[in-house]
Design an enzyme around this catalytic site. Sequence first.
Site, PDB file in Angstrom:
ATOM      1  N   ARG A 173       0.928  -5.055  11.408  1.00  0.00           N
ATOM      2  CA  ARG A 173       0.064  -5.299  12.564  1.00  0.00           C
ATOM      3  C   ARG A 173       0.520  -6.561  13.269  1.00  0.00           C
ATOM      4  O   ARG A 173       1.020  -7.497  12.633  1.00  0.00           O
ATOM      5  CB  ARG A 173      -1.382  -5.501  12.118  1.00  0.00           C
ATOM      6  CG  ARG A 173      -2.196  -4.225  12.053  1.00  0.00           C
ATOM      7  CD  ARG A 173      -2.441  -3.605  13.440  1.00  0.00           C
ATOM      8  NE  ARG A 173      -3.272  -2.416  13.379  1.00  0.00           N
ATOM      9  CZ  ARG A 173      -2.837  -1.181  13.178  1.00  0.00           C
ATOM     10  NH1 ARG A 173      -1.557  -0.939  13.000  1.00  0.00           N
ATOM     11  NH2 ARG A 173      -3.678  -0.157  13.160  1.00  0.00           N
TER      12      ARG A 173
ATOM     13  N   GLY B  61       0.853  -1.190   0.000  1.00  0.00           N
ATOM     14  CA  GLY B  61       0.000   0.000   0.000  1.00  0.00           C
ATOM     15  C   GLY B  61       0.886   1.236   0.000  1.00  0.00           C
ATOM     16  O   GLY B  61       2.063   1.184  -0.370  1.00  0.00           O
TER      17      GLY B  61
ATOM     18  N   HIS C 178       4.861   0.151  19.183  1.00  0.00           N
ATOM     19  CA  HIS C 178       3.860   0.617  18.209  1.00  0.00           C
ATOM     20  C   HIS C 178       3.947   2.140  18.032  1.00  0.00           C
ATOM     21  O   HIS C 178       2.973   2.859  18.273  1.00  0.00           O
ATOM     22  CB  HIS C 178       2.450   0.184  18.640  1.00  0.00           C
ATOM     23  CG  HIS C 178       1.492   0.107  17.485  1.00  0.00           C
ATOM     24  ND1 HIS C 178       0.522  -0.840  17.390  1.00  0.00           N
ATOM     25  CD2 HIS C 178       1.357   0.886  16.368  1.00  0.00           C
ATOM     26  CE1 HIS C 178      -0.187  -0.651  16.272  1.00  0.00           C
ATOM     27  NE2 HIS C 178       0.312   0.396  15.633  1.00  0.00           N
TER      28      HIS C 178
ATOM     29  N   GLU D 191      -0.888  -6.884  21.861  1.00  0.00           N
ATOM     30  CA  GLU D 191      -0.344  -5.653  22.458  1.00  0.00           C
ATOM     31  C   GLU D 191      -1.243  -5.155  23.583  1.00  0.00           C
ATOM     32  O   GLU D 191      -2.453  -5.274  23.472  1.00  0.00           O
ATOM     33  CB  GLU D 191      -0.274  -4.536  21.406  1.00  0.00           C
ATOM     34  CG  GLU D 191       0.754  -4.742  20.361  1.00  0.00           C
ATOM     35  CD  GLU D 191       0.622  -3.731  19.220  1.00  0.00           C
ATOM     36  OE1 GLU D 191       0.022  -2.654  19.418  1.00  0.00           O
ATOM     37  OE2 GLU D 191       1.127  -4.031  18.130  1.00  0.00           O
TER      38      GLU D 191
END
Length: 334
Positions: A240, A156, A287, A269
């Site tokens: 992710r 992407g 993150h 997480e």
Amino acid sequence: MSKPRILIARAIFPDIVERLARHFDVEANPLDAIWTGTELIARLHGKQGVFTTGGERIDEGLLAACPDLRICANMAVGYNNFDLAAMTARGVLGTNAPDVLTETTADFGFALLMAAARRISEGERFLREGLWRRWSYDMFAGAEVHGSTLGIIGMGRIGQGIARRGAHGFGMRVLYHNRSRLAPAREAECGARYVDQNELLRSADHVMLVAPYTPATHHLIGAAELALMKPTATLVNIGRGGVVDDAALAAALREGRIAAAGLDVFEGEPRVHPDLLALRNVVLTPHIASATVATRRAMANLAADNLIGFFERNEPLTPLNPEVLTGPGGTRNS
Ligand code: GLV
């Protein structure tokens, strides 16, 4: 006319809360409490909108319990916290925060790649622990980054930003794999060549994961895929948690089946698999790939713009399920 009522589910920049308060009747969370699902539902009672940050689960149970809710605006490009099908079925709009974080996040992918391949965290820890007595020829000798082969899974906007950095900044041969192939002109601009996933895993010196988490990408990289990689390779995940089987990765790193990893995202997480925490050849960050002040502000402002655009003009900037906007005046209850 009374203002729409919205909930801001986590602490965000105070001036952006003030901006929202000019348009809405706002309940904010300045102490940044982490609410359970039940508490979130209670806070959402009577609210028409919610500003989420990516960690708040919006699912059928919550939607059923919050019939006034019309929009969930995520301050994140990823939206695996949304059950978008359930939202669409109930006429609730979801929005995310794409584009504004692309280059910042691509920078961070490269930072993790450099840190893992060139053993920066490992070297720093050694120094801080007072273990540095003398120089030696092979001290923290890692893998070459410039001129090597970079494999990107998930092409992407962010994946393309990483490809451009690799091809044009570091003279890398860039391979990519994605659900769909890019147009030839875009491939040329990124300096990237499409290959199947197994070929990418076998050929790459460095593998960068930028894929979203979906049922189709659950454990996309597990023991079998890691076994295809070179023993000198590094793996970076800025996509992710759950895209990588973290237990299988820890085993591969521990047994030297791959050389190093850089991880910004994890399964479950904020917990991190204890086997990863015990390893020196993995760089771990909480993150933060999009975390520059400017970018986090841009993401928060985009989520705010989505709320304002939706309620004031029925024109959110970055809708995920625009089909719910088709009725006059917008979504459910209207
Ligand atoms: C961060 O992970 C995001 O999805 O924006």
